[in-house]
Design an enzyme around this catalytic site. Structure first.
Site, PDB file in Angstrom:
ATOM      1  N   CYS A  86       0.797  -0.946   0.023  1.00  0.00           N
ATOM      2  CA  CYS A  86      -0.018  -0.017   0.059  1.00  0.00           C
ATOM      3  C   CYS A  86       0.683   1.366  -0.012  1.00  0.00           C
ATOM      4  O   CYS A  86       0.239   2.336  -0.232  1.00  0.00           O
ATOM      5  CB  CYS A  86      -1.040  -0.027   1.204  1.00  0.00           C
ATOM      6  SG  CYS A  86      -2.151  -1.563   1.064  1.00  0.00           S
ATOM      7  N   CYS A 238     -14.502   1.259   6.537  1.00  0.00           N
ATOM      8  CA  CYS A 238     -13.694   0.638   5.838  1.00  0.00           C
ATOM      9  C   CYS A 238     -13.345   1.328   4.367  1.00  0.00           C
ATOM     10  O   CYS A 238     -14.298   1.703   3.627  1.00  0.00           O
ATOM     11  CB  CYS A 238     -13.999  -0.921   5.477  1.00  0.00           C
ATOM     12  SG  CYS A 238     -14.326  -1.740   7.013  1.00  0.00           S
TER      13      CYS A 238
END
Length: 417
Positions: A86, A238
């Site tokens: 990420c 989320c």
């Protein structure tokens, strides 16, 4: 070491771009960054490109950066490809910073890009498992799911949460974040409502961000009542899956005047750190990397005016508020509940909407954070501007091994005009 500056940034809106390929998204972000910097592509001397999953999605490996840049007429310059989960494009920024700081080149393109969305939900969720230890992740996820269900039923019996709909389920990383949140709840008293406060705040910030994947406001009650993913996380807590690209133009100090660049933003520090095996009470990766980044920049948490955190879930923001020194350990939820992290608060966090709302096209996320903070420092973040912001911090985590991220990049920027 020479000083390094960001003189232009650009990004595509994050979202589900079914009609665009990686070349189109990369060209869009790069052209926006060049226009923002006021230069043409022939001025670029080197490029560093961050991407995580295109090998798995399309089979394109090895020369991802060269492929997209050649398609827009950028060739003949060194191109380095960076894959670091990420924080791929945040790591790309650090690589480009080193190149210029060491005097190898004077003008660099940093590009982050990702095409993740596909109709096959199971396949796209499995992409995230590739950023963990694939030999053990599925076994751990099953154990965490069982623990989540047990804790949810206990909370329901105590009246702390309403009887929930069937969990929609998420990626392995949602299970990992949920487990971290439950441990934090047990040890420090973090509540599900405090997580909902963080999520509501970020969704409300994103209303004024034209680049955000979602621009719908949520109340705290709406976040709590939403589809459960893994206790205590609900869907708005989320980050969504999506596509996008973001870019930054870096240059040396001597080139600012030659290029006619205005409002340069200085990179005070950019630090990459790695995860390690540790006890739950030991300093986590954020605390360790932040210490190095603050020392290199010559600032402390009290000097930061605005921050972008890697909130793949609302719990990510809570734990990093603590780890990066903005409040004592265990008080991240309270910090948010007291309004300190909202626009107009003591330390606005994720004015972009964060990953929860802006979106999380993995390889583009780190560069997207830098774009937002450069706009903030230049006073160009219309509708979500942090007034008087001069020093900004980006925290971008990547992957998972054990109980913390496998990698993390913290970058500190300063308006230098």
């Amino acid at each position: 070491m020479r000083d390094v500056y960001v003189i232009g940034v650009g990004m595509t809106p994050f979202g589900k771009h079914m009609d665009k390929n990686m070349k189109t998204l990369a060209a869009d972000a790069t052209n926006r960054a060049l226009e923002h910097a006021g230069i043409t592509k022939d001025k670029l001397q080197v490029a560093v490109v961050g991407n995580a999953y295109q090998g798995l999605v399309t089979g394109q490996e090895s020369i991802r950066g060269q492929v997209v840049l050649r398609a827009m007429g950028i060739g003949g310059i060194p191109v380095t490809n960076v894959e670091n989960a990420c924080c791929s494009s945040a790591t790309a920024l650090q690589v480009a910073w080193m190149d210029i700081a060491l005097g190898l080149h004077d003008v660099a393109l940093v590009l982050g890009m990702e095409k993740m969305y596909m109709d096959d939900r199971e396949k796209r969720l499995k992409l995230f498992s590739a950023s963990a230890d694939v030999e053990v992740i599925e076994m751990l996820v099953q154990a965490m799911k069982a623990d989540a269900e047990r804790k949810r039923k206990e909370a329901e019996a105590r009246g702390e949460t309403k009887k929930e709909k069937e969990s929609k389920g998420g990626s392995a990383f949602m299970e990992i974040y949920a487990m971290g949140a439950r441990l934090h709840m047990d040890k420090y008293g973090l509540t599900q409502r405090q997580l909902a406060v963080v999520s509501s705040k970020n969704h409300n910030h994103s209303v004024n961000n034209p680049y955000a994947q979602y621009r719908k406001p949520f109340t705290v009650e709406e976040v709590l009542a939403a589809q459960p993913i893994a206790y205590p996380l609900t869907l708005p807590m989320c980050a969504p899956v999506g596509d996008g690209a973001a870019a930054a133009i870096l240059c040396s100090k001597k080139m600012i005047k030659k290029l006619g660049a205005s409002k340069p933003v200085k990179i005070l520090s950019t630090v990459v750190g790695g995860g390690m095996d540790r006890g739950f009470d030991d300093p986590d990766i954020g605390e360790r990397v932040a210490k190095v980044a603050y020392e290199a920049a010559g600032v402390g948490p009290e000097d930061i005016d605005v921050a972008e955190f890697h909130d793949a879930t609302a719990f990510g923001e809570v734990v990093n508020t603590e780890a990066l020194g903005f409040c004592p350990r265990g008080e991240g939820g309270i910090f948010a509940e007291q309004g300190h992290s909202t626009l107009g608060g003591k330390l606005p966090i994720n004015p972009s909407g964060g990953l929860e709302s802006k979106g999380h096209p993995v390889g583009a996320t780190g560069a997207g954070q830098i774009a937002e903070l450069v706009w903030q420092l230049r006073g160009e973040a219309d509708g979500r501007q942090v007034e008087g912001a001069r020093i900004a911090l980006a925290e971008n985590g990547g992957g998972n091994i054990g109980i913390e991220e496998a990698a993390m990049v913290i970058t500190i920027l300063q308006a230098d005009f």
